[in-house]
Scaffold this active site. Structure first.
Site, mmCIF file in Angstrom:
data_model
loop_
_atom_site.group_PDB
_atom_site.id
_atom_site.type_symbol
_atom_site.label_atom_id
_atom_site.label_comp_id
_atom_site.label_asym_id
_atom_site.label_seq_id
_atom_site.Cartn_x
_atom_site.Cartn_y
_atom_site.Cartn_z
ATOM 1 N N GLY A 13 11.800 -9.016 5.605
ATOM 2 C CA GLY A 13 10.342 -9.337 5.434
ATOM 3 C C GLY A 13 10.360 -11.115 6.163
ATOM 4 N N TYR A 14 9.285 -10.542 6.853
ATOM 5 C CA TYR A 14 8.460 -12.418 7.212
ATOM 6 C C TYR A 14 8.624 -13.532 6.898
ATOM 7 C CZ TYR A 14 5.340 -15.462 9.934
ATOM 8 O OH TYR A 14 5.065 -16.249 10.595
ATOM 9 N N ASN A 38 9.428 -2.064 6.588
ATOM 10 C CA ASN A 38 9.167 -3.213 7.672
ATOM 11 C C ASN A 38 10.045 -3.720 7.948
ATOM 12 O OD1 ASN A 38 6.791 -3.584 9.374
ATOM 13 N ND2 ASN A 38 6.292 -5.029 8.571
ATOM 14 N N SER A 133 -2.977 -12.759 -1.865
ATOM 15 C CA SER A 133 -3.349 -12.332 -0.479
ATOM 16 C C SER A 133 -5.414 -13.406 -1.092
ATOM 17 C CB SER A 133 -4.027 -11.697 -0.206
ATOM 18 O OG SER A 133 -4.289 -11.695 1.447
ATOM 19 N N TYR A 159 -5.902 -2.296 1.047
ATOM 20 C CA TYR A 159 -3.974 -3.148 1.254
ATOM 21 C C TYR A 159 -4.836 -4.533 -0.070
ATOM 22 C CZ TYR A 159 -2.136 -7.786 1.934
ATOM 23 O OH TYR A 159 -1.461 -8.683 2.162
ATOM 24 N N LYS A 163 -3.668 -5.611 -3.856
ATOM 25 C CA LYS A 163 -3.649 -7.093 -4.503
ATOM 26 C C LYS A 163 -4.512 -7.379 -5.281
ATOM 27 C CE LYS A 163 0.083 -7.926 -1.512
ATOM 28 N NZ LYS A 163 1.144 -8.080 -2.040
ATOM 29 N N PHE A 188 -3.236 -17.892 2.760
ATOM 30 C CA PHE A 188 -4.148 -18.221 3.957
ATOM 31 C C PHE A 188 -3.346 -17.364 4.516
ATOM 32 C CE2 PHE A 188 -7.686 -18.932 1.985
ATOM 33 C CZ PHE A 188 -8.168 -19.432 0.668
#
Ligand code: NAD
Ligand code: WQD
Length: 358
Positions: A13-14, A38, A133, A159, A163, A188
């Protein structure tokens, strides 16, 4: 000689893929798993982002297509490799989708984490860096937000709750068993891409975050950017966030791992942000300035569940991890745009069926 072997979940992922560049450069070996829910895979089941990581670093990566919900597959990987520590990125993260399909989110994110923790315990691997997050803070009661700010009180989406629940779980297991050595990093708002232009964000699920949407407008794929809310109590009325370059997040993970390996932490939490609040309009103006594009926009009603202003106090990470963000907002925009223009179809070739209007 490699430092040690890191098991990276969600590494295709990213954020994971960018982090792996830094891990390999720092001398770690990595074993990566992802289930492509994803991220983009190639014809031979390879992770496209990881191919680029190998090009950039000149190092090779051991990759398994594996779903964290499949505990026996996870067990087989731990049985095959000697894993010293884990970075757990794998999660699904769409706020809107999580409200529509809460069970999917609770199952994937919570059971995935549970399976991983049980397997780690089974193999005596107690070092973990967890992707948390800023969303766990909910509506801030003071700014900039320190790690001491309350969590879980006003989280507006499923979501975000996953977390928060995982953080609670980590707190409980580290309390019960002092062998655990865990750091949760509260990111962030990540932006940008690797400066080479070879890697960036290319999700399967539709875009919802601001930067990919700005970029879609710049590419002419969307006619106009919709700005949610122009009447917040901020300098220009638009929402304020702490945008952080993805390569800064990557070095934050290397710093966290290095602290875990140097000393026993049991359980620690750090904000990873720049400490600077930037409004949506400021972000749009900066993007226009550095890319020479024009972004038509219209201001509409506030988005449900949005927070008006959110930015970090990241002093604790500087003090204890020796980490500080380095990249500017200009660099975040320049690097994102370089990735987008060098790879107009992301990691996919033009003939592959696209989502997201690619
Ligand atoms: P991403 O979707 O690009 O990467 C997550 C990866 O995990 C994907 O490649 C996906 O295929 C994989 N994955 C999901 N569920 C899996 C499962 N059950 N088994 C195996 N692989 C699975 O997201 P990202 O932006 O790179 O985010 C990485 C982590 O950071 C996530 O935990 C996310 O919640 C967290 N985070 C992201 C942001 C953000 O804005 N991008 C902000 C704060 C925290
Ligand atoms: C940023 C700003 C929007 C889209 C989300 C998750 C959070 C975390 C980061 C994972 C806000 C505005 C956006 C658009 C807009 N992810 N905006 N028009 O909402 O801060 O946080 O990603 O943990 O959990 O909630 O990020 O990029 O969606 O929005 O005006 O089309 O851009 O209102 O002010 P957000 P975002």
């Amino acid at each position: 000689m490699s430092l040690s072997t890191v098991f990276v979940t969600g590494g295709a992922g990213y954020i994971g893929s960018h982090c792996i560049v830094e891990l390999l450069s720092a001398g770690y070996e990595v074993i990566v798993v992802d289930n492509f829910v994803n991220s983009v895979n190639g014809p031979d089941g390879e992770a496209m982002a990881l191919k680029r990581v190998e090009t950039i670093t000149g190092k090779s990566i051991t990759f398994y297509e594996c779903d964290l919900l499949d505990k026996s597959a996870l067990e087989a990987i731990f049985a095959k490799h000697k894993i010293d520590c884990v970075i757990h990125f794998a999660a699904i993260k769409s706020v809107g989708e999580s409200m529509e399909y809460p069970l999917l989110y609770y199952k994937n994110n919570l059971i995935g984490m549970l399976n991983l923790l049980e397997i780690m315990e089974q193999f005596g691997c107690y070092q973990l860096v967890f992707s948390s997050s800023c969303t766990v803070y909910g509506e801030p009661s003071f700014l900039p937000i320190t790690e001491e700010h309350s969590v879980g009180n006003s989280i507006t989406n499923v979501y975000g709750k996953t977390k928060y629940f995982i953080e609670e779980m980590l707190q409980d297991i580290t309390h019960a068993n002092k062998k655990w050595n865990i750091i949760a990093l509260r990111y962030f708002n990540p932006l940008g891409a690797h400066p080479s232009g070879l890697m960036g964000e290319d999700p399967i699920k539709p875009f919802a975050n601001i930067m990919p949407l700005i970029s879609q407008v710049a590419m002419g794929r969307l006619p106009v950017l919709t700005i949610f809310g122009g009447d917040y109590n901020t300098e220009d009325g638009t929402g304020v966030r702490d945008y952080i370059h993805v390569m800064d997040l990557a070095t934050g993970h290397v710093a966290a791992l290095s602290l875990l390996q140097k000393s026993h932490q049991n359980y620690k939490v750090y904000n990873l942000g720049t400490g600077e609040g930037v409004s949506v309009l400021q972000l749009v103006k900066t993007f226009e300035k550095v890319t020479g594009t024009t972004i038509p926009f219209k201001i509409v009603e506030r988005r449900e569940g949005d927070i008006s202003v959110m930015y970090a106090n990241a002093d604790l990470a500087e003090k204890e991890l020796g980490w500080k963000s380095k990249h500017t907002l200009e660099e975040m925009c320049t690097d994102f745009w370089r990735w987008q223009t060098m790879n107009p179809h992301g990691y996919r070739n033009k003939t592959t069926k696209m989502t997201n209007g690619h």
